[in-house]
Design a protein around this motif. Structure first.
Motif, short mmCIF file in Angstrom:
data_model
loop_
_atom_site.label_atom_id
_atom_site.label_comp_id
_atom_site.label_asym_id
_atom_site.label_seq_id
_atom_site.Cartn_x
_atom_site.Cartn_y
_atom_site.Cartn_z
N MET A 12 0.81 -1.21 0.00
CA MET A 12 0.00 0.00 0.00
C MET A 12 0.84 1.26 0.00
N GLY A 13 2.15 1.12 -0.04
CA GLY A 13 3.01 2.27 -0.21
C GLY A 13 3.42 2.94 1.08
N SER A 14 4.20 4.02 0.93
CA SER A 14 4.77 4.71 2.07
C SER A 14 3.72 5.43 2.90
N TRP A 15 2.55 5.75 2.31
CA TRP A 15 1.53 6.46 3.08
C TRP A 15 1.06 5.62 4.26
N LEU A 16 1.04 4.29 4.11
CA LEU A 16 0.60 3.43 5.19
C LEU A 16 1.61 3.46 6.34
N LEU A 17 2.90 3.46 6.01
CA LEU A 17 3.94 3.57 7.03
C LEU A 17 3.78 4.88 7.79
N PHE A 18 3.56 5.98 7.05
CA PHE A 18 3.41 7.29 7.68
C PHE A 18 2.17 7.32 8.58
N PHE A 19 1.06 6.76 8.09
CA PHE A 19 -0.18 6.77 8.86
C PHE A 19 -0.01 5.94 10.13
N ALA A 20 0.61 4.77 10.02
CA ALA A 20 0.85 3.92 11.19
C ALA A 20 1.73 4.64 12.20
N TYR A 21 2.78 5.30 11.71
CA TYR A 21 3.68 6.05 12.59
C TYR A 21 2.93 7.19 13.27
N LEU A 22 2.08 7.89 12.52
CA LEU A 22 1.33 9.00 13.08
C LEU A 22 0.41 8.54 14.21
N ILE A 23 -0.28 7.41 13.99
CA ILE A 23 -1.14 6.85 15.03
C ILE A 23 -0.32 6.50 16.26
N SER A 24 0.85 5.92 16.06
CA SER A 24 1.71 5.56 17.17
C SER A 24 2.17 6.79 17.94
N VAL A 25 2.55 7.84 17.23
CA VAL A 25 3.01 9.06 17.88
C VAL A 25 1.89 9.70 18.71
N VAL A 26 0.69 9.73 18.17
CA VAL A 26 -0.44 10.31 18.90
C VAL A 26 -0.70 9.54 20.19
N GLY A 27 -0.79 8.20 20.08
CA GLY A 27 -1.03 7.39 21.27
C GLY A 27 0.09 7.52 22.29
N CYS A 28 1.33 7.50 21.82
CA CYS A 28 2.48 7.56 22.73
C CYS A 28 2.63 8.94 23.37
N THR A 29 2.37 10.00 22.61
CA THR A 29 2.48 11.35 23.15
C THR A 29 1.48 11.57 24.28
N ILE A 30 0.23 11.19 24.05
CA ILE A 30 -0.78 11.33 25.09
C ILE A 30 -0.45 10.44 26.27
N GLY A 31 0.01 9.22 25.99
CA GLY A 31 0.37 8.31 27.07
C GLY A 31 1.52 8.81 27.91
N LEU A 32 2.54 9.39 27.28
CA LEU A 32 3.68 9.90 28.02
C LEU A 32 3.30 11.15 28.81
N ALA A 33 2.35 11.94 28.30
CA ALA A 33 1.84 13.08 29.06
C ALA A 33 1.12 12.60 30.32
N CYS A 34 0.36 11.51 30.19
CA CYS A 34 -0.29 10.91 31.35
C CYS A 34 0.74 10.36 32.33
N THR A 35 1.82 9.78 31.79
CA THR A 35 2.90 9.25 32.62
C THR A 35 3.54 10.34 33.45
N LEU A 36 3.76 11.51 32.84
CA LEU A 36 4.34 12.64 33.56
C LEU A 36 3.44 13.07 34.70
N GLN A 37 2.12 13.11 34.45
CA GLN A 37 1.18 13.47 35.51
C GLN A 37 1.21 12.43 36.63
N ALA A 38 1.34 11.15 36.26
CA ALA A 38 1.34 10.08 37.26
C ALA A 38 2.53 10.19 38.20
N ARG A 39 3.65 10.70 37.71
CA ARG A 39 4.85 10.78 38.53
C ARG A 39 4.69 11.72 39.70
N TYR A 40 3.73 12.65 39.61
CA TYR A 40 3.52 13.62 40.69
C TYR A 40 2.20 13.43 41.41
#
Length: 253
Positions: free
Chosen positions: A1-29
């Protein structure tokens, strides 16, 4: 399906991980039950969206020419449960308190990186083809190393910085861990097709991915709303000693 699928998969991963790491930072305090809630939200964001959903989006590009590919739904859901649970364990190690020792960072990075691999190879266990699937052990080992190193780096970023732009950097690094591990793991796949074998049992990926994608989008509304409404982690940090706030990157045990 080409490079667009790789980019879309990476984008989904970044969104999930960014929000998750923001939650992790809140959890530390946070303390008590609030800490566990933040860690659970982080585990769902990273494990459920950043890892699991990204994997099956990327799997849209996995085909066996002229032959069907099916997914065992039980093993597919098992991979989701294992992913979220393993990430949660890693975050428990990492986010026990605002102060952290290097061993906590390394242990959490190891557990979280292995969670990425656990999800991937359990998810691949759910794949049924007309034939069999094997793996190149060298590339499997490389995929494990990529996930562990990048996950550790992402957690280090999360502990060291409290600037919104650098949180996106941490999410991008974690996205590299997930997608880099995925595509390295896929490079390790060795498919042996057998035209005489019976058609594989299970569901097509499209039959369950779209409703899961919608469900994940709705589920992400919870941690996103929580992060937006929460006080900045630096303001939530408890005073230490003479009232000065404890540095995020303190290396005591």
């Amino acid at each position: 399906m080409g490079s667009w699928l790789l980019f879309f998969a990476y984008l989904i991963s970044v969104v999930g991980c960014t929000i998750g790491l923001a939650c992790t930072l809140q959890a530390r305090y946070a303390t008590g039950r609030a800490r566990l809630v933040w860690q659970a939200l982080a585990a769902v964001s990273i494990g459920g969206v950043g890892i699991w959903l990204m994997h099956f989006i990327a799997m849209l590009g996995f085909t066996t020419p002229g032959m069907p590919v099916r997914y065992d739904i039980g093993r597919t859901w098992l991979s989701a449960v294992l992913s979220v649970s393993a990430v949660f364990v890693g975050l428990l190690v990492f986010g026990v308190r605002a102060r952290f020792a290097r061993w906590r960072l390394l242990a959490a990075g190891l557990i979280t990186g292995l969670a990425v691999n656990l999800m991937h190879y359990t998810g691949m266990w759910a794949v049924n083809v007309k034939g069999s699937i094997g793996y190149d052990t060298g590339l499997v080992a490389l995929s494990i190393a990529i996930a562990v190193v990048a996950a550790t780096a992402a957690l280090w970023f999360t502990a060291q910085v409290n600037h919104i732009a650098l949180r996106f950097v941490a999410g991008a690094v974690m996205g590299v861990a997930v997608t880099g591990m995925h595509y390295t793991g896929m490079a390790a796949v060795r498919v042996h097709l057998d035209t005489a074998a019976p058609d594989p049992a299970g569901l097509e990926v499209f039959s369950f991915l779209f409703p899961v994608f919608v469900l994940a989008g709705l589920a992400m509304a919870v941690p996103i709303s929580a992060v937006l409404m929460a006080a900045p982690a630096a303001e939530a940090a408890p005073p230490v000693g003479d009232g000065k706030r404890e540095p995020v990157g303190s290396a005591s045990s």
